[in-house]
Design a protein around this motif. Structure first.
Motif, short mmCIF file in Angstrom:
data_model
loop_
_atom_site.label_atom_id
_atom_site.label_comp_id
_atom_site.label_asym_id
_atom_site.label_seq_id
_atom_site.Cartn_x
_atom_site.Cartn_y
_atom_site.Cartn_z
N PRO A 153 0.86 -1.23 0.11
CA PRO A 153 -0.10 0.01 -0.04
C PRO A 153 0.78 1.29 -0.14
O PRO A 153 1.82 1.30 0.56
CB PRO A 153 -0.76 -0.23 1.37
CG PRO A 153 0.17 -0.82 2.22
CD PRO A 153 0.77 -1.68 1.34
N THR A 154 0.64 2.08 -0.84
CA THR A 154 1.28 3.54 -0.85
C THR A 154 0.64 4.59 -0.04
O THR A 154 -0.42 4.17 0.51
CB THR A 154 1.43 4.07 -2.29
OG1 THR A 154 0.15 4.26 -2.81
CG2 THR A 154 2.19 2.98 -3.36
N VAL A 155 1.52 5.36 0.41
CA VAL A 155 1.12 6.43 1.13
C VAL A 155 1.39 7.88 0.80
O VAL A 155 2.70 7.88 0.23
CB VAL A 155 1.39 6.24 2.77
CG1 VAL A 155 2.87 6.19 2.81
CG2 VAL A 155 1.00 7.47 3.59
N GLU A 156 0.65 8.77 0.40
CA GLU A 156 0.93 10.12 -0.05
C GLU A 156 0.82 11.05 0.90
O GLU A 156 -0.18 11.28 1.80
CB GLU A 156 0.05 10.33 -1.43
CG GLU A 156 0.35 11.56 -2.17
CD GLU A 156 -0.65 11.99 -3.20
OE1 GLU A 156 -0.60 13.09 -3.86
OE2 GLU A 156 -1.43 11.23 -3.31
N LEU A 157 1.87 12.01 0.88
CA LEU A 157 1.77 13.21 1.75
C LEU A 157 1.06 14.52 1.38
O LEU A 157 1.59 14.81 0.28
CB LEU A 157 3.08 13.59 2.03
CG LEU A 157 3.57 14.38 3.41
CD1 LEU A 157 2.88 13.66 4.70
CD2 LEU A 157 5.08 14.68 3.45
N ALA A 202 -7.39 1.56 2.36
CA ALA A 202 -7.96 1.97 3.81
C ALA A 202 -7.41 1.59 5.14
O ALA A 202 -7.38 2.26 6.02
CB ALA A 202 -9.56 2.10 3.59
N ASN A 203 -7.23 0.25 4.97
CA ASN A 203 -6.88 -0.39 6.03
C ASN A 203 -5.47 -0.40 6.34
O ASN A 203 -5.02 -1.05 7.44
CB ASN A 203 -7.43 -1.81 6.38
CG ASN A 203 -8.98 -1.80 6.47
OD1 ASN A 203 -9.58 -1.00 7.18
ND2 ASN A 203 -9.73 -2.88 5.72
N ALA A 204 -4.93 0.25 5.54
CA ALA A 204 -3.17 0.24 5.73
C ALA A 204 -2.53 1.00 7.03
O ALA A 204 -3.38 1.91 7.43
CB ALA A 204 -2.40 0.53 4.53
N SER A 256 4.47 2.24 5.05
CA SER A 256 3.01 1.73 5.47
C SER A 256 3.12 0.33 5.10
O SER A 256 3.96 -0.30 4.35
CB SER A 256 2.01 2.37 4.35
OG SER A 256 2.37 2.09 3.09
N ALA A 257 1.99 -0.43 5.45
CA ALA A 257 2.06 -2.00 5.62
C ALA A 257 0.60 -2.25 5.61
O ALA A 257 -0.33 -1.77 6.28
CB ALA A 257 2.84 -2.58 6.55
N ASN A 261 2.57 -6.66 3.13
CA ASN A 261 2.95 -5.81 1.90
C ASN A 261 3.64 -4.73 2.76
O ASN A 261 2.69 -3.91 3.23
CB ASN A 261 2.17 -5.91 1.08
CG ASN A 261 1.81 -7.31 0.10
OD1 ASN A 261 2.65 -8.07 -0.11
ND2 ASN A 261 0.56 -7.47 -0.11
N GLN A 262 4.86 -4.18 2.46
CA GLN A 262 5.32 -2.84 2.94
C GLN A 262 5.91 -1.92 1.87
O GLN A 262 6.56 -2.50 0.97
CB GLN A 262 6.32 -3.33 3.93
CG GLN A 262 6.85 -2.14 4.96
CD GLN A 262 7.83 -2.42 6.07
OE1 GLN A 262 8.92 -2.27 5.95
NE2 GLN A 262 7.08 -3.00 7.13
N PHE A 263 5.69 -0.56 2.20
CA PHE A 263 6.00 0.35 1.40
C PHE A 263 6.87 1.30 2.27
O PHE A 263 6.34 1.66 3.32
CB PHE A 263 4.96 1.01 0.51
CG PHE A 263 5.21 2.34 0.06
CD1 PHE A 263 5.65 2.68 -1.24
CD2 PHE A 263 4.83 3.55 0.57
CE1 PHE A 263 6.11 3.56 -1.83
CE2 PHE A 263 5.39 4.80 0.09
CZ PHE A 263 5.64 4.93 -1.27
N VAL A 264 7.88 1.85 1.69
CA VAL A 264 8.89 2.66 2.41
C VAL A 264 9.26 3.79 1.58
O VAL A 264 9.75 3.71 0.48
CB VAL A 264 10.25 2.18 2.97
CG1 VAL A 264 10.85 3.15 3.85
CG2 VAL A 264 9.93 1.10 3.84
#
Length: 199
Positions: free
Chosen positions: A121-125, A149-151, A188-189, A194-197
């Protein structure tokens, strides 16, 4: 179950009082019903192992994964556990046919589906001011937007430890001390791991 009894009689008409031979056989034209007892799953593993069961003893099973052209045969007892390997995120399925010991084949195959998810899952600032601009503020509020949504999201400033942002929260306040350039890190995970850094 069926049987045949045989009596012997000579040319003079003498006959045995009891049968001298008896043949028994079982007629079985009923097709078995095989199925997969493992619950349908969502996984990030490209290999799924399932357990099968059947209404009667099997000689083996045929199965086909997704749209593969040729079904595969697995004899008993190896067919009690089956493993399927697939490639590509999304919904996958297998069709299973049981074959009993006399060769009756299951007419309608048993369908089993599972979801493969290997995408982090990606996360945008989200912030109105440019992060590269100079500021005199030592406390900055940031808003994040998740692709799932649940990340779960974590954030950290410079070399500090990670702080968790609950999946019910969408913003956080970061505090910095000392003039100079500071770095905000995000990761995020999802529930599958599955993890995104993003540093």
């Amino acid at each position: 179950q069926h049987s045949v009894h045989v009596r012997a009689m000579d040319v003079a008409g003498n006959m045995l009082s009891s049968p001298c031979s008896c043949v028994l056989w079982l007629l079985d034209t009923r097709a078995p019903q095989a199925n997969i007892t493992t619950d349908s799953v969502t996984t990030r593993s490209e290999t799924v192992v399932v357990r099968t069961s059947a209404s009667e003893q099997l000689s083996g099973v045929w199965y086909r994964v997704d749209s593969s052209s040729e079904p595969r045969w697995v004899p008993a007892p190896e067919c009690e556990y089956l493993n399927f390997q697939v490639v590509g995120d999304g919904l996958h399925w297998v069709v299973l046919w049981g074959v009993d010991v006399v060769g009756n084949v299951q007419e309608k195959g048993f369908n089993y589906t599972w979801l493969l998810d290997t995408t982090a899952p990606t996360v945008e600032l989200l912030r109105s001011e440019s992060l590269s601009a100079a500021t005199k503020e030592t406390s900055l509020t940031f808003t994040v937007q998740r692709s799932e949504a649940n990340a779960t999201v974590w954030w950290a400033v410079d070399s500090t430890g990670w702080t968790e942002l609950l999946n019910t929260e969408s913003s956080f306040m970061a505090n910095v001390g000392g003039d100079g350039t500071h770095v905000l890190r995000l990761k995020s995970a999802d529930v599958l791991g599955n993890q995104f850094v993003n540093s």
